[in-house]
Design a protein around this motif. Structure first.
Motif, PDB file in Angstrom:
ATOM      1  N   PRO A 216      66.237 -25.470  39.578  1.00 23.35           N
ATOM      2  CA  PRO A 216      67.576 -25.733  39.209  1.00 23.35           C
ATOM      3  C   PRO A 216      67.192 -27.084  38.474  1.00 23.35           C
ATOM      4  O   PRO A 216      66.215 -27.851  38.432  1.00 23.35           O
ATOM      5  CB  PRO A 216      68.253 -26.067  40.467  1.00 23.35           C
ATOM      6  N   VAL A 217      68.263 -27.562  37.532  1.00 21.70           N
ATOM      7  CA  VAL A 217      68.259 -28.646  36.617  1.00 21.70           C
ATOM      8  C   VAL A 217      69.533 -29.478  36.595  1.00 21.70           C
ATOM      9  O   VAL A 217      70.428 -28.650  36.779  1.00 21.70           O
ATOM     10  CB  VAL A 217      67.599 -28.393  35.181  1.00 21.70           C
ATOM     11  N   ASN A 218      69.578 -30.837  36.505  1.00 22.81           N
ATOM     12  CA  ASN A 218      70.865 -31.299  36.309  1.00 22.81           C
ATOM     13  C   ASN A 218      70.895 -31.760  34.950  1.00 22.81           C
ATOM     14  O   ASN A 218      69.929 -32.173  34.251  1.00 22.81           O
ATOM     15  CB  ASN A 218      71.039 -32.920  36.886  1.00 22.81           C
ATOM     16  N   LEU A 219      71.974 -31.352  34.329  1.00 22.24           N
ATOM     17  CA  LEU A 219      72.345 -31.586  32.803  1.00 22.24           C
ATOM     18  C   LEU A 219      73.685 -32.293  32.613  1.00 22.24           C
ATOM     19  O   LEU A 219      74.266 -32.239  33.646  1.00 22.24           O
ATOM     20  CB  LEU A 219      72.585 -30.153  32.093  1.00 22.24           C
ATOM     21  N   ARG A 220      73.464 -33.014  31.382  1.00 22.73           N
ATOM     22  CA  ARG A 220      74.516 -33.832  31.098  1.00 22.73           C
ATOM     23  C   ARG A 220      75.537 -33.223  30.021  1.00 22.73           C
ATOM     24  O   ARG A 220      74.873 -32.877  29.053  1.00 22.73           O
ATOM     25  CB  ARG A 220      74.331 -35.323  30.660  1.00 22.73           C
ATOM     26  N   TYR A 221      76.926 -33.194  30.257  1.00 22.11           N
ATOM     27  CA  TYR A 221      77.617 -32.497  29.257  1.00 22.11           C
ATOM     28  C   TYR A 221      78.334 -33.850  28.588  1.00 22.11           C
ATOM     29  O   TYR A 221      79.376 -33.913  29.441  1.00 22.11           O
ATOM     30  CB  TYR A 221      78.579 -31.150  30.003  1.00 22.11           C
ATOM     31  N   ARG A 222      78.402 -33.772  27.368  1.00 29.61           N
ATOM     32  CA  ARG A 222      79.110 -34.925  26.722  1.00 29.61           C
ATOM     33  C   ARG A 222      80.035 -34.309  25.756  1.00 29.61           C
ATOM     34  O   ARG A 222      79.963 -33.731  24.790  1.00 29.61           O
ATOM     35  CB  ARG A 222      78.018 -35.718  25.831  1.00 29.61           C
ATOM     36  N   PHE A 223      81.499 -34.280  26.490  1.00 30.60           N
ATOM     37  CA  PHE A 223      82.679 -33.655  25.683  1.00 30.60           C
ATOM     38  C   PHE A 223      83.220 -34.854  24.905  1.00 30.60           C
ATOM     39  O   PHE A 223      83.734 -35.962  25.545  1.00 30.60           O
ATOM     40  CB  PHE A 223      83.321 -33.377  26.762  1.00 30.60           C
ATOM     41  N   ARG A 224      83.765 -34.482  23.789  1.00 31.75           N
ATOM     42  CA  ARG A 224      84.916 -35.431  22.850  1.00 31.75           C
ATOM     43  C   ARG A 224      86.124 -34.449  22.949  1.00 31.75           C
ATOM     44  O   ARG A 224      85.881 -33.442  22.479  1.00 31.75           O
ATOM     45  CB  ARG A 224      84.372 -35.719  21.709  1.00 31.75           C
ATOM     46  N   LEU A 225      87.237 -34.910  23.358  1.00 27.52           N
ATOM     47  CA  LEU A 225      88.325 -34.073  23.436  1.00 27.52           C
ATOM     48  C   LEU A 225      89.431 -34.416  22.356  1.00 27.52           C
ATOM     49  O   LEU A 225      89.386 -35.835  21.774  1.00 27.52           O
ATOM     50  CB  LEU A 225      89.188 -34.009  24.814  1.00 27.52           C
ATOM     51  N   GLU A 226      89.979 -33.466  21.826  1.00 29.53           N
ATOM     52  CA  GLU A 226      91.091 -33.524  20.660  1.00 29.53           C
ATOM     53  C   GLU A 226      92.219 -32.633  20.768  1.00 29.53           C
ATOM     54  O   GLU A 226      91.861 -31.672  21.024  1.00 29.53           O
ATOM     55  CB  GLU A 226      90.342 -33.625  19.312  1.00 29.53           C
ATOM     56  N   ARG A 227      93.115 -33.337  20.939  1.00 30.89           N
ATOM     57  CA  ARG A 227      94.610 -32.634  21.082  1.00 30.89           C
ATOM     58  C   ARG A 227      94.562 -31.716  21.974  1.00 30.89           C
ATOM     59  O   ARG A 227      94.961 -30.444  21.982  1.00 30.89           O
ATOM     60  CB  ARG A 227      94.877 -31.966  19.719  1.00 30.89           C
TER      61      ARG A 227
ATOM     62  N   LEU B 120      91.906 -30.133  23.391  1.00 33.76           N
ATOM     63  CA  LEU B 120      90.852 -29.160  23.386  1.00 33.76           C
ATOM     64  C   LEU B 120      89.603 -29.992  23.199  1.00 33.76           C
ATOM     65  O   LEU B 120      89.397 -31.145  22.913  1.00 33.76           O
ATOM     66  CB  LEU B 120      91.211 -28.255  22.056  1.00 33.76           C
ATOM     67  N   ILE B 121      88.524 -29.168  23.465  1.00 36.88           N
ATOM     68  CA  ILE B 121      86.931 -29.600  23.294  1.00 36.88           C
ATOM     69  C   ILE B 121      86.727 -29.839  21.439  1.00 36.88           C
ATOM     70  O   ILE B 121      86.611 -28.646  20.912  1.00 36.88           O
ATOM     71  CB  ILE B 121      85.869 -28.890  23.881  1.00 36.88           C
ATOM     72  N   ALA B 122      86.392 -31.131  20.984  1.00 41.15           N
ATOM     73  CA  ALA B 122      86.076 -31.028  19.687  1.00 41.15           C
ATOM     74  C   ALA B 122      84.689 -31.274  19.324  1.00 41.15           C
ATOM     75  O   ALA B 122      84.033 -30.771  18.417  1.00 41.15           O
ATOM     76  CB  ALA B 122      86.861 -32.133  19.108  1.00 41.15           C
ATOM     77  N   SER B 123      83.880 -31.552  20.462  1.00 38.66           N
ATOM     78  CA  SER B 123      82.483 -31.637  20.332  1.00 38.66           C
ATOM     79  C   SER B 123      81.805 -31.539  22.019  1.00 38.66           C
ATOM     80  O   SER B 123      82.318 -31.967  22.736  1.00 38.66           O
ATOM     81  CB  SER B 123      81.905 -32.802  19.550  1.00 38.66           C
ATOM     82  N   LEU B 124      80.759 -31.020  22.199  1.00 40.55           N
ATOM     83  CA  LEU B 124      80.031 -30.821  23.355  1.00 40.55           C
ATOM     84  C   LEU B 124      78.435 -30.807  22.897  1.00 40.55           C
ATOM     85  O   LEU B 124      77.871 -30.311  22.179  1.00 40.55           O
ATOM     86  CB  LEU B 124      80.236 -29.666  23.996  1.00 40.55           C
ATOM     87  N   GLU B 125      77.767 -32.021  23.651  1.00 40.77           N
ATOM     88  CA  GLU B 125      76.346 -32.066  23.643  1.00 40.77           C
ATOM     89  C   GLU B 125      75.856 -31.753  24.980  1.00 40.77           C
ATOM     90  O   GLU B 125      76.181 -32.729  25.910  1.00 40.77           O
ATOM     91  CB  GLU B 125      75.886 -33.373  23.018  1.00 40.77           C
ATOM     92  N   ILE B 126      74.790 -30.833  25.147  1.00 41.62           N
ATOM     93  CA  ILE B 126      74.108 -30.580  26.412  1.00 41.62           C
ATOM     94  C   ILE B 126      72.880 -31.208  26.450  1.00 41.62           C
ATOM     95  O   ILE B 126      72.054 -30.900  25.533  1.00 41.62           O
ATOM     96  CB  ILE B 126      74.196 -28.981  26.883  1.00 41.62           C
ATOM     97  N   THR B 127      72.630 -32.183  27.426  1.00 44.49           N
ATOM     98  CA  THR B 127      71.277 -32.796  27.474  1.00 44.49           C
ATOM     99  C   THR B 127      70.704 -32.551  29.150  1.00 44.49           C
ATOM    100  O   THR B 127      71.647 -32.851  30.006  1.00 44.49           O
ATOM    101  CB  THR B 127      71.213 -33.895  26.967  1.00 44.49           C
TER     102      THR B 127
END
Length: 109
Positions: free
Chosen positions: A88-99, A101-108
């Protein structure tokens, strides 16, 4: 363990994550971007194709365990386990929301 209170579009993303690329894509704005594994996917068709490919290649589960905010972004830490190298791995999901909904997502990692 106490369940996280995730914003609605982020909770919907994790609910639909591996089982339903069609439901997952409804969480995003029309021009959304997803960055994952060194590639950027822009627009609903590209995001749906990205998620469908990942879902057919690997079986996995995601368990969000932390939520932070930084500069207008929601950062979710999640444990991901499945039949992929390094699981298993721990991931970080960086969300930017707009109206709502999700406008951007970066998974690292």
């Amino acid at each position: 363990m106490t369940a996280l209170k995730l914003p609605e579009p982020i909770a919907a993303y994790f609910s639909a994550d591996q089982q339903n690329p069609d439901a997952l894509v409804r969480c995003f704005t029309a021009q959304a971007t997803v960055k994952d594994e060194g590639q950027t996917h822009t627009g609903l068709d590209a995001i749906q194709a990205w998620k469908a490919a990942a879902s057919t290649q690997y079986a996995y589960t995601t368990e969000p365990f932390a939520l932070d905010q930084d500069n207008g972004h929601h950062i979710v830490s999640s444990r991901v386990a499945g039949n992929f190298p390094g699981s298993p791995v721990n991931l970080r999901y960086r969300f930017r929301l707009e109206r709502g909904l999700i406008a951007s997502l970066e998974i690292t990692a």
